[in-house]
Scaffold this motif. Structure first.
Motif, PDB file in Angstrom:
ATOM      1  N   GLU A   1      -3.094   6.355  11.743  1.00  0.00           N
ATOM      2  CA  GLU A   1      -4.007   7.244  11.014  1.00  0.00           C
ATOM      3  C   GLU A   1      -3.874   7.058   9.500  1.00  0.00           C
ATOM      4  O   GLU A   1      -4.873   7.013   8.784  1.00  0.00           O
ATOM      5  CB  GLU A   1      -3.741   8.715  11.375  1.00  0.00           C
ATOM      6  N   SER A   2      -2.626   6.939   9.014  1.00  0.00           N
ATOM      7  CA  SER A   2      -2.427   6.763   7.573  1.00  0.00           C
ATOM      8  C   SER A   2      -2.919   5.392   7.107  1.00  0.00           C
ATOM      9  O   SER A   2      -3.416   5.247   5.991  1.00  0.00           O
ATOM     10  CB  SER A   2      -0.954   6.956   7.199  1.00  0.00           C
TER      11      SER A   2
ATOM     12  N   LEU B   1      -6.822  -0.510   7.674  1.00  0.00           N
ATOM     13  CA  LEU B   1      -7.480  -0.807   8.956  1.00  0.00           C
ATOM     14  C   LEU B   1      -8.883  -0.235   8.955  1.00  0.00           C
ATOM     15  O   LEU B   1      -9.105   0.875   8.472  1.00  0.00           O
ATOM     16  CB  LEU B   1      -6.689  -0.193  10.112  1.00  0.00           C
ATOM     17  N   LYS B   2      -9.812  -1.000   9.490  1.00  0.00           N
ATOM     18  CA  LYS B   2     -11.196  -0.549   9.582  1.00  0.00           C
ATOM     19  C   LYS B   2     -11.689  -0.757  11.005  1.00  0.00           C
ATOM     20  O   LYS B   2     -11.209  -1.627  11.708  1.00  0.00           O
ATOM     21  CB  LYS B   2     -12.074  -1.334   8.617  1.00  0.00           C
TER      22      LYS B   2
ATOM     23  N   ILE C   1       7.839   3.247  10.148  1.00  0.00           N
ATOM     24  CA  ILE C   1       6.601   2.661  10.647  1.00  0.00           C
ATOM     25  C   ILE C   1       6.422   2.980  12.132  1.00  0.00           C
ATOM     26  O   ILE C   1       7.282   2.676  12.952  1.00  0.00           O
ATOM     27  CB  ILE C   1       6.584   1.132  10.425  1.00  0.00           C
ATOM     28  N   SER C   2       5.279   3.595  12.461  1.00  0.00           N
ATOM     29  CA  SER C   2       4.932   3.916  13.847  1.00  0.00           C
ATOM     30  C   SER C   2       3.789   3.019  14.281  1.00  0.00           C
ATOM     31  O   SER C   2       2.745   2.985  13.621  1.00  0.00           O
ATOM     32  CB  SER C   2       4.496   5.376  13.967  1.00  0.00           C
ATOM     33  N   ALA C   3       3.986   2.300  15.391  1.00  0.00           N
ATOM     34  CA  ALA C   3       2.948   1.421  15.932  1.00  0.00           C
ATOM     35  C   ALA C   3       3.168   1.272  17.430  1.00  0.00           C
ATOM     36  O   ALA C   3       4.221   1.640  17.958  1.00  0.00           O
ATOM     37  CB  ALA C   3       2.985   0.064  15.247  1.00  0.00           C
ATOM     38  N   HIS C   4       2.163   0.716  18.103  1.00  0.00           N
ATOM     39  CA  HIS C   4       2.271   0.517  19.550  1.00  0.00           C
ATOM     40  C   HIS C   4       3.114  -0.707  19.887  1.00  0.00           C
ATOM     41  O   HIS C   4       3.804  -0.731  20.901  1.00  0.00           O
ATOM     42  CB  HIS C   4       0.881   0.375  20.164  1.00  0.00           C
TER      43      HIS C   4
ATOM     44  N   VAL D   1       0.806  -1.222   0.000  1.00  0.00           N
ATOM     45  CA  VAL D   1       0.000   0.000   0.000  1.00  0.00           C
ATOM     46  C   VAL D   1       0.843   1.279   0.000  1.00  0.00           C
ATOM     47  O   VAL D   1       0.477   2.255  -0.649  1.00  0.00           O
ATOM     48  CB  VAL D   1      -0.961  -0.015   1.227  1.00  0.00           C
ATOM     49  N   PHE D   2       1.982   1.277   0.691  1.00  0.00           N
ATOM     50  CA  PHE D   2       2.757   2.504   0.869  1.00  0.00           C
ATOM     51  C   PHE D   2       3.929   2.596  -0.103  1.00  0.00           C
ATOM     52  O   PHE D   2       4.550   1.587  -0.454  1.00  0.00           O
ATOM     53  CB  PHE D   2       3.267   2.604   2.316  1.00  0.00           C
TER      54      PHE D   2
END
Length: 165
Positions: free
Chosen positions: A95-96, A103-104, A124-127, A85-86
């Motif tokens: 958010e992106s 993501l839904k 990549i930003s994630a928890h 996708v990116f």
């Protein structure tokens, strides 16, 4: 087939039933409530589970499973999906990912998993990240940024007071 056969038994504009309008109406006198008992009184309605004197079915049937009401809603996404996708050098955030339709729905935490190949250097930003996903991101020349997890919601007010002491 004839049109007059089709219309038989279909009432498009059915008259409403007027209750309590004499014995000729079919619902006169007690108005379908019967004689005596609490069901005859105005404004009375039973609990949907109520079955008279016996133990309700809801309470008789054994309960199975577990629902963690304090559990976090964690959604996961694979590196292969992110790669598809990116574009090269783009920043990947929760958010992106939502904006691009990866993501839904609602979630609290995002976890990146290592399924698929990452061919571009992405930020990549994630928890959360799996160990294999971290290795693949670094191997592709990208960067993994761990976002702070939101504070847990305290639902039990008594426990919150106890913790404050």
């Amino acid at each position: 087939m004839k049109l007059n056969d089709v219309n038989r038994g279909i009432h498009k504009h059915k008259k409403r039933l007027r209750i309590g309008r004499g014995p000729g109406s079919g619902r006169g006198k007690t108005s379908g409530r019967g004689h005596k008992g609490q069901g005859q009184l105005a404004g009375w309605s039973a609990n949907p589970v109520f079955e008279g004197a016996r133990m309700p079915l809801v309470r008789r049937v054994p309960k199975r499973g577990f629902h963690n009401q304090w559990g976090r809603d964690v959604v996961s996404v694979n590196l292969g999906r992110i790669d598809a996708v990116f574009a090269d050098g783009e920043a990947v955030t929760p958010e992106s990912l939502k904006a691009k339709g990866v993501l839904k729905g609602r979630f609290e935490l995002l976890k990146v998993l290592a399924d698929g190949q990452l061919t571009k250097p992405l930020k990549i930003s994630a928890h959360r990240f799996s160990e294999a996903a971290l290795a693949k991101i670094q191997q592709a020349g990208g960067e993994a940024i761990v976002l702070p997890e939101p504070a847990p919601v305290q639902k039990n007010k008594m426990a919150a007071k106890k913790d404050a002491r």
